[in-house]
Motif scaffolding. Structure first.
Motif, mmCIF file in Angstrom:
data_model
loop_
_atom_site.group_PDB
_atom_site.id
_atom_site.type_symbol
_atom_site.label_atom_id
_atom_site.label_comp_id
_atom_site.label_asym_id
_atom_site.label_seq_id
_atom_site.Cartn_x
_atom_site.Cartn_y
_atom_site.Cartn_z
ATOM 1 N N ASP A 1 0.831 -1.210 0.000
ATOM 2 C CA ASP A 1 0.000 0.000 0.000
ATOM 3 C C ASP A 1 0.865 1.261 0.000
ATOM 4 O OD1 ASP A 1 -2.232 -1.618 0.069
ATOM 5 O OD2 ASP A 1 -2.531 -1.437 2.226
ATOM 6 N N ALA A 2 1.984 1.220 0.712
ATOM 7 C CA ALA A 2 2.877 2.380 0.746
ATOM 8 C C ALA A 2 3.474 2.647 -0.633
ATOM 9 C CB ALA A 2 3.988 2.156 1.771
ATOM 10 N N HIS A 3 3.902 1.583 -1.322
ATOM 11 C CA HIS A 3 4.452 1.758 -2.673
ATOM 12 C C HIS A 3 3.377 2.257 -3.635
ATOM 13 C CE1 HIS A 3 8.397 0.259 -1.807
ATOM 14 N NE2 HIS A 3 7.961 -0.928 -1.427
ATOM 15 N N ILE A 4 2.163 1.750 -3.501
ATOM 16 C CA ILE A 4 1.058 2.195 -4.353
ATOM 17 C C ILE A 4 0.776 3.680 -4.123
ATOM 18 C CG2 ILE A 4 -1.440 2.028 -4.709
ATOM 19 C CD1 ILE A 4 -0.078 -0.277 -6.020
ATOM 20 N N LYS A 5 0.776 4.099 -2.876
ATOM 21 C CA LYS A 5 0.525 5.511 -2.562
ATOM 22 C C LYS A 5 1.599 6.397 -3.186
ATOM 23 C CE LYS A 5 -0.110 8.740 1.284
ATOM 24 N NZ LYS A 5 -0.155 8.896 2.765
#
Length: 232
Positions: A197-201
């Protein structure tokens, strides 16, 4: 065979010495920094293939070094941290790190992670050498391993690049987080779903006009993510 240069930045000489020895034995060229300022200076002078970065550096913290590197470079960054809380590690990924190892750590594990990161960072994942979406709004140049947003280099980290190319390789397919980890990062990735989720954000902040209403990297609630762009 290409020799990769690794920058090791840590203020503990014993750790640097041991890490350097294992990396050199594995065939890497190593440069060492003991402060944040030295790390930034040596990076500019040598442009290493990967940075191993301790968070607890004197003068300039590892977090600040990471942020400064990310302003101009997508070099893979492996963070070393004594912080064991999951949120601390997630925060590091939000800053732009690609992976992390928690201290105390095995030098063999670090070398294995370096090898895995470098292999992934040089793999070609897309079906074509150049993909163009929405009349050039987004361009993925697989030969140069770069992504252009409105004609400007989006400066993706290699992890962000892998997420994007994995999704666009299968347009419309919904990836569960676990599938995305396995396909994009490999089974040695330990970040878990929150790291994805952090990489997607971070990715959305670089390629979407409105990250809260993404066109390219879309959320399928309760399942995972899919690529919504149509090639033009």
């Amino acid at each position: 065979m290409k020799t990769y240069t690794i920058l090791v930045a840590d203020d503990e000489p014993k750790i640097v010495d041991v890490m350097s020895g294992y990396l050199q034995k594995a065939g890497y060229s190593v440069i060492c920094a003991f402060t944040g300022r030295d790390a930034l200076r040596l990076f500019e002078a040598n442009r290493p293939s990967l940075v191993i970065l301790d968070l607890m550096l004197p003068d300039v913290s590892g977090e600040d070094v990471c942020m400064r590197l990310r302003r101009t470079s997508s070099v893979p960054i492996l963070m070393l941290t004594a912080k064991h809380a999951e949120q601390d590690r997630i925060d590091g990924l939000h800053l732009g790190a690609d992976d992390y190892v928690t201290k105390p750590c095995s030098p063999k594990e670090v070398v294995a992670r370096v090898g895995a990161i470098l292999r992934r960072s040089h793999e070609h994942e897309t079906l074509a050498s150049r993909l163009v979406y929405h009349s050039g709004d987004l361009v993925i140049d697989n030969d140069k391993q770069c992504v252009l947003k409105s004609g400007v280099d989006a400066s993706l980290t290699f992890m962000e690049y892998r997420v994007l190319t994995t999704l666009c390789r299968y347009p419309g397919r919904v990836f569960k987080r676990e599938e995305l980890i396995e396909t994009a990062f490999g089974m040695d990735f330990r970040g878990g779903s929150r790291a994805v989720d952090a990489h997607i954000k971070n990715l959305r902040s670089k390629i979407e006009d409105n990250p809260k209403e993404p066109v390219y990297v879309q959320t399928v609630y309760g399942i995972g993510y899919r690529f919504g762009g149509m090639e033009s």
